[in-house]
Motif scaffolding. Structure first.
Motif, PDB file in Angstrom:
ATOM      1  N   VAL A 105       3.018   6.822  -8.461  1.00 23.55           N
ATOM      2  CA  VAL A 105       1.576   6.699  -8.266  1.00 23.55           C
ATOM      3  C   VAL A 105       1.350   6.397  -6.791  1.00 23.55           C
ATOM      4  O   VAL A 105       1.934   5.456  -6.250  1.00 23.55           O
ATOM      5  CB  VAL A 105       0.983   5.587  -9.158  1.00 23.55           C
ATOM      6  N   THR A 106       0.526   7.217  -6.129  1.00 20.05           N
ATOM      7  CA  THR A 106       0.262   7.049  -4.705  1.00 20.05           C
ATOM      8  C   THR A 106      -1.237   6.960  -4.449  1.00 20.05           C
ATOM      9  O   THR A 106      -2.039   7.346  -5.297  1.00 20.05           O
ATOM     10  CB  THR A 106       0.828   8.221  -3.872  1.00 20.05           C
ATOM     11  N   ALA A 107      -1.589   6.449  -3.289  1.00 21.40           N
ATOM     12  CA  ALA A 107      -2.991   6.385  -2.876  1.00 21.40           C
ATOM     13  C   ALA A 107      -3.125   7.015  -1.497  1.00 21.40           C
ATOM     14  O   ALA A 107      -2.262   6.834  -0.638  1.00 21.40           O
ATOM     15  CB  ALA A 107      -3.472   4.942  -2.846  1.00 21.40           C
ATOM     16  N   ASP A 108      -4.216   7.752  -1.310  1.00 24.81           N
ATOM     17  CA  ASP A 108      -4.518   8.364  -0.021  1.00 24.81           C
ATOM     18  C   ASP A 108      -6.033   8.338   0.136  1.00 24.81           C
ATOM     19  O   ASP A 108      -6.743   9.048  -0.581  1.00 24.81           O
ATOM     20  CB  ASP A 108      -3.986   9.792   0.033  1.00 24.81           C
ATOM     21  N   GLY A 109      -6.524   7.473   1.019  1.00 24.48           N
ATOM     22  CA  GLY A 109      -7.971   7.323   1.178  1.00 24.48           C
ATOM     23  C   GLY A 109      -8.585   6.750  -0.090  1.00 24.48           C
ATOM     24  O   GLY A 109      -8.149   5.712  -0.578  1.00 24.48           O
ATOM     25  N   ALA A 147       0.851  -1.184   0.000  1.00 24.96           N
ATOM     26  CA  ALA A 147       0.000   0.000   0.000  1.00 24.96           C
ATOM     27  C   ALA A 147       0.886   1.233   0.000  1.00 24.96           C
ATOM     28  O   ALA A 147       2.022   1.198   0.445  1.00 24.96           O
ATOM     29  CB  ALA A 147      -0.887  -0.013   1.239  1.00 24.96           C
ATOM     30  N   GLY A 148       0.353   2.305  -0.504  1.00 25.43           N
ATOM     31  CA  GLY A 148       1.096   3.555  -0.460  1.00 25.43           C
ATOM     32  C   GLY A 148       1.453   4.040  -1.836  1.00 25.43           C
ATOM     33  O   GLY A 148       0.665   4.709  -2.461  1.00 25.43           O
ATOM     34  N   SER A 149       2.628   3.693  -2.345  1.00 21.04           N
ATOM     35  CA  SER A 149       3.025   4.241  -3.634  1.00 21.04           C
ATOM     36  C   SER A 149       3.779   3.220  -4.463  1.00 21.04           C
ATOM     37  O   SER A 149       4.214   2.196  -3.981  1.00 21.04           O
ATOM     38  CB  SER A 149       3.895   5.479  -3.432  1.00 21.04           C
ATOM     39  N   ASN A 150       3.902   3.545  -5.741  1.00 21.40           N
ATOM     40  CA  ASN A 150       4.595   2.700  -6.683  1.00 21.40           C
ATOM     41  C   ASN A 150       5.166   3.615  -7.753  1.00 21.40           C
ATOM     42  O   ASN A 150       4.637   4.692  -7.989  1.00 21.40           O
ATOM     43  CB  ASN A 150       3.619   1.675  -7.287  1.00 21.40           C
ATOM     44  N   ARG A 151       6.223   3.182  -8.413  1.00 25.44           N
ATOM     45  CA  ARG A 151       6.877   4.030  -9.403  1.00 25.44           C
ATOM     46  C   ARG A 151       6.882   3.344 -10.758  1.00 25.44           C
ATOM     47  O   ARG A 151       7.084   2.137 -10.856  1.00 25.44           O
ATOM     48  CB  ARG A 151       8.316   4.309  -8.959  1.00 25.44           C
ATOM     49  N   THR A 152       6.640   4.126 -11.809  1.00 24.89           N
ATOM     50  CA  THR A 152       6.773   3.649 -13.171  1.00 24.89           C
ATOM     51  C   THR A 152       7.478   4.736 -13.967  1.00 24.89           C
ATOM     52  O   THR A 152       6.984   5.864 -14.039  1.00 24.89           O
ATOM     53  CB  THR A 152       5.419   3.251 -13.792  1.00 24.89           C
ATOM     54  N   THR A 166      -4.052  -0.793  -1.674  1.00 30.19           N
ATOM     55  CA  THR A 166      -2.802  -1.051  -2.391  1.00 30.19           C
ATOM     56  C   THR A 166      -2.871  -0.403  -3.767  1.00 30.19           C
ATOM     57  O   THR A 166      -3.953  -0.225  -4.327  1.00 30.19           O
ATOM     58  CB  THR A 166      -2.527  -2.559  -2.584  1.00 30.19           C
ATOM     59  N   VAL A 167      -1.713  -0.060  -4.287  1.00 29.87           N
ATOM     60  CA  VAL A 167      -1.640   0.489  -5.640  1.00 29.87           C
ATOM     61  C   VAL A 167      -0.401  -0.082  -6.308  1.00 29.87           C
ATOM     62  O   VAL A 167       0.640  -0.258  -5.686  1.00 29.87           O
ATOM     63  CB  VAL A 167      -1.633   2.038  -5.628  1.00 29.87           C
ATOM     64  N   SER A 168      -0.551  -0.435  -7.582  1.00 30.60           N
ATOM     65  CA  SER A 168       0.550  -0.996  -8.351  1.00 30.60           C
ATOM     66  C   SER A 168       0.455  -0.444  -9.760  1.00 30.60           C
ATOM     67  O   SER A 168      -0.634  -0.194 -10.269  1.00 30.60           O
ATOM     68  CB  SER A 168       0.441  -2.530  -8.372  1.00 30.60           C
ATOM     69  N   CYS A 169       1.598  -0.231 -10.405  1.00 33.43           N
ATOM     70  CA  CYS A 169       1.551   0.281 -11.766  1.00 33.43           C
ATOM     71  C   CYS A 169       2.655  -0.332 -12.611  1.00 33.43           C
ATOM     72  O   CYS A 169       3.695  -0.755 -12.113  1.00 33.43           O
ATOM     73  CB  CYS A 169       1.662   1.795 -11.778  1.00 33.43           C
ATOM     74  N   LYS A 170       2.373  -0.405 -13.912  1.00 36.27           N
ATOM     75  CA  LYS A 170       3.347  -0.876 -14.890  1.00 36.27           C
ATOM     76  C   LYS A 170       2.961  -0.252 -16.213  1.00 36.27           C
ATOM     77  O   LYS A 170       1.815  -0.370 -16.647  1.00 36.27           O
ATOM     78  CB  LYS A 170       3.328  -2.397 -14.994  1.00 36.27           C
ATOM     79  N   GLY A 171       3.911   0.436 -16.836  1.00 35.98           N
ATOM     80  CA  GLY A 171       3.594   1.116 -18.081  1.00 35.98           C
ATOM     81  C   GLY A 171       2.521   2.153 -17.836  1.00 35.98           C
ATOM     82  O   GLY A 171       2.624   2.977 -16.943  1.00 35.98           O
ATOM     83  N   GLN A 230     -12.813  -4.589  -3.975  1.00 40.15           N
ATOM     84  CA  GLN A 230     -12.853  -4.206  -5.381  1.00 40.15           C
ATOM     85  C   GLN A 230     -11.439  -3.967  -5.896  1.00 40.15           C
ATOM     86  O   GLN A 230     -10.556  -3.554  -5.153  1.00 40.15           O
ATOM     87  CB  GLN A 230     -13.658  -2.917  -5.568  1.00 40.15           C
ATOM     88  N   VAL A 231     -11.240  -4.226  -7.194  1.00 42.40           N
ATOM     89  CA  VAL A 231      -9.972  -3.937  -7.850  1.00 42.40           C
ATOM     90  C   VAL A 231     -10.266  -3.041  -9.042  1.00 42.40           C
ATOM     91  O   VAL A 231     -11.114  -3.352  -9.874  1.00 42.40           O
ATOM     92  CB  VAL A 231      -9.265  -5.230  -8.329  1.00 42.40           C
ATOM     93  N   LEU A 232      -9.597  -1.904  -9.122  1.00 48.29           N
ATOM     94  CA  LEU A 232      -9.785  -0.964 -10.217  1.00 48.29           C
ATOM     95  C   LEU A 232      -8.614  -1.054 -11.172  1.00 48.29           C
ATOM     96  O   LEU A 232      -7.461  -1.138 -10.758  1.00 48.29           O
ATOM     97  CB  LEU A 232      -9.861   0.465  -9.685  1.00 48.29           C
ATOM     98  N   PHE A 233      -8.917  -1.018 -12.458  1.00 46.37           N
ATOM     99  CA  PHE A 233      -7.894  -0.996 -13.486  1.00 46.37           C
ATOM    100  C   PHE A 233      -7.990   0.354 -14.184  1.00 46.37           C
ATOM    101  O   PHE A 233      -8.994   0.655 -14.818  1.00 46.37           O
ATOM    102  CB  PHE A 233      -8.101  -2.131 -14.489  1.00 46.37           C
ATOM    103  N   LEU A 234      -6.967   1.171 -14.038  1.00 46.76           N
ATOM    104  CA  LEU A 234      -6.956   2.511 -14.597  1.00 46.76           C
ATOM    105  C   LEU A 234      -5.907   2.606 -15.693  1.00 46.76           C
ATOM    106  O   LEU A 234      -4.831   2.032 -15.572  1.00 46.76           O
ATOM    107  CB  LEU A 234      -6.641   3.534 -13.504  1.00 46.76           C
TER     108      LEU A 234
END
Length: 115
Positions: free
Chosen positions: A53-57, A43-48, A87-92, A103-107
């Motif tokens: 990319v971060t999450a807050d609430g 949870a928190g942040s991820n880098r691409t 949690t937040v995760s990113c790639k590309g 729930q899982v969101l795909f953005l």
């Protein structure tokens, strides 16, 4: 970690626990996606690339990063989730946000490809 699976109409399909290798009777596409979510980070942040990319609430934010991976300036983009993001995760250009309610969101964030 635990990965919860849901049908498109919102019914809980099942829960995956243990190691990825131990997941039996899961179709290959679901297993691959669940593995990405499980390995995707904390949870928190991820880098691409040049972005963080971060999450807050219930909000997901995209920031420009410097060479040391630190946020630079204000958010370049933001997305509101229907529930609190755990949690937040990113790639590309893809961002996956796992919500506290399962729930899982795909953005898609095309700006993540900009140089």
């Amino acid at each position: 970690g635990t990965v919860r699976l849901w049908t498109p109409d919102g019914q809980e399909k099942g829960t995956l626990t243990g190691t990825i290798a131990s997941w039996q009777d899961v179709d290959p596409k679901t297993k691959d996606l669940a593995a990405k979510v499980k390995e995707g980070g904390s949870a928190g942040s991820n880098r691409t690339g040049q972005y963080i990319v971060t999450a807050d609430g219930d909000m997901v934010y995209v920031y420009k990063a410097n060479a040391d991976g630190e946020k630079q300036g204000g958010a370049l983009a933001c997305f509101r989730s229907p529930a609190s993001v755990s949690t937040v995760s990113c790639k590309g250009t893809s961002v996956v946000a796992g919500c506290s309610d399962g729930q899982v969101l795909f953005l898609e964030a095309p700006l993540l490809t900009a140089g």
